[in-house]
Enzyme design. Structure first.
Site, PDB file in Angstrom:
ATOM      1  N   HIS A  85       0.869  -1.360  -0.088  1.00 29.31           N
ATOM      2  CA  HIS A  85      -0.162   0.016   0.007  1.00 29.31           C
ATOM      3  C   HIS A  85       0.762   1.299   0.061  1.00 29.31           C
ATOM      4  O   HIS A  85       0.178   2.293   0.266  1.00 29.31           O
ATOM      5  CB  HIS A  85      -1.033   0.068   1.173  1.00 29.31           C
ATOM      6  CG  HIS A  85      -2.107  -1.039   1.170  1.00 29.31           C
ATOM      7  ND1 HIS A  85      -2.605  -1.323  -0.063  1.00 29.31           N
ATOM      8  CD2 HIS A  85      -2.347  -1.926   2.055  1.00 29.31           C
ATOM      9  CE1 HIS A  85      -3.669  -2.332   0.281  1.00 29.31           C
ATOM     10  NE2 HIS A  85      -3.437  -2.703   1.489  1.00 29.31           N
ATOM     11  N   ILE A  92       0.621   6.933   0.077  1.00 27.90           N
ATOM     12  CA  ILE A  92      -0.049   5.815   1.017  1.00 27.90           C
ATOM     13  C   ILE A  92      -1.303   5.597   0.388  1.00 27.90           C
ATOM     14  O   ILE A  92      -2.008   6.531   0.576  1.00 27.90           O
ATOM     15  CB  ILE A  92       0.285   6.037   2.411  1.00 27.90           C
ATOM     16  CG1 ILE A  92       1.694   6.282   2.808  1.00 27.90           C
ATOM     17  CG2 ILE A  92      -0.318   4.997   3.243  1.00 27.90           C
ATOM     18  CD1 ILE A  92       1.879   7.122   4.222  1.00 27.90           C
ATOM     19  N   CYS A  93      -1.667   4.389   0.201  1.00 26.92           N
ATOM     20  CA  CYS A  93      -2.967   4.046  -0.155  1.00 26.92           C
ATOM     21  C   CYS A  93      -3.585   3.583   0.975  1.00 26.92           C
ATOM     22  O   CYS A  93      -3.570   2.283   1.366  1.00 26.92           O
ATOM     23  CB  CYS A  93      -3.186   3.107  -1.499  1.00 26.92           C
ATOM     24  SG  CYS A  93      -4.871   2.567  -1.630  1.00 26.92           S
ATOM     25  N   ALA A  94      -4.384   4.168   1.768  1.00 28.75           N
ATOM     26  CA  ALA A  94      -4.936   3.892   3.104  1.00 28.75           C
ATOM     27  C   ALA A  94      -6.277   4.647   3.385  1.00 28.75           C
ATOM     28  O   ALA A  94      -6.185   6.106   3.323  1.00 28.75           O
ATOM     29  CB  ALA A  94      -3.891   4.193   4.146  1.00 28.75           C
TER      30      ALA A  94
END
Length: 153
Positions: A85, A92-94
């Site tokens: 992620h 950041i893919c969150a």
């Protein structure tokens, strides 16, 4: 910076100075209310044992109603963790940084969540679309519409 944003950030900074940060998280720089830096490291056994990463938080006047722009620092010899992620440019893919952001979350809570994300990682790898993404990524990760479909890593 709005007065609401400045008051909230002043409160969070005062709490960090008086109570400290959780284990493995350290405030590096908070010279103003626009940009803060923290280091995070995963404590105990993990794929990231003995590795330290630097997070940058950028705040706009909408904070805390709008999320901060959060990314790993990838300059001056610093690198983003290799994680499914986390893109190599530090984005950041969150979901908590996007559609699941809540004004009740604090900067320290985001650090703890990202620390936990790293601790639970089972395999060091970049997102499958890393190369394509970083070629076209905006400077501000908040301008990316991530698709959140995997919370198992």
């Amino acid at each position: 910076m709005s007065s609401i944003s400045a008051r909230r950030l002043a409160k969070e900074l005062a709490e960090i100075h008086s109570e400290g940060c959780p284990v493995g998280i350290n405030l590096v720089k908070a010279d103003d209310f626009t940009c803060w830096w923290f280091t995070i490291e995963v404590m105990g056994e993990s794929l990231y044992q003995d590795e330290k990463f630097t997070l940058q938080f950028r705040f706009d006047s909408g904070y805390p109603i709008s999320s901060p722009a959060v990314q790993f620092v990838v300059t001056d010899g610093k690198q983003a963790p290799i994680h499914p992620h986390v893109y190599s440019n530090g984005h950041i893919c969150a979901s908590i940084l996007g559609n699941e952001w809540s004004p009740v979350l604090s900067v320290v809570a985001v650090c703890v969540t990202l620390q936990s994300m790293l601790a639970s990682c089972k395999e060091k790898q970049r997102p499958v679309d890393n190369d394509r993404y970083i070629r076209h990524a905006p400077d501000n990760p908040k301008k990316t519409q991530f698709h959140y479909d995997d919370d198992t890593v």
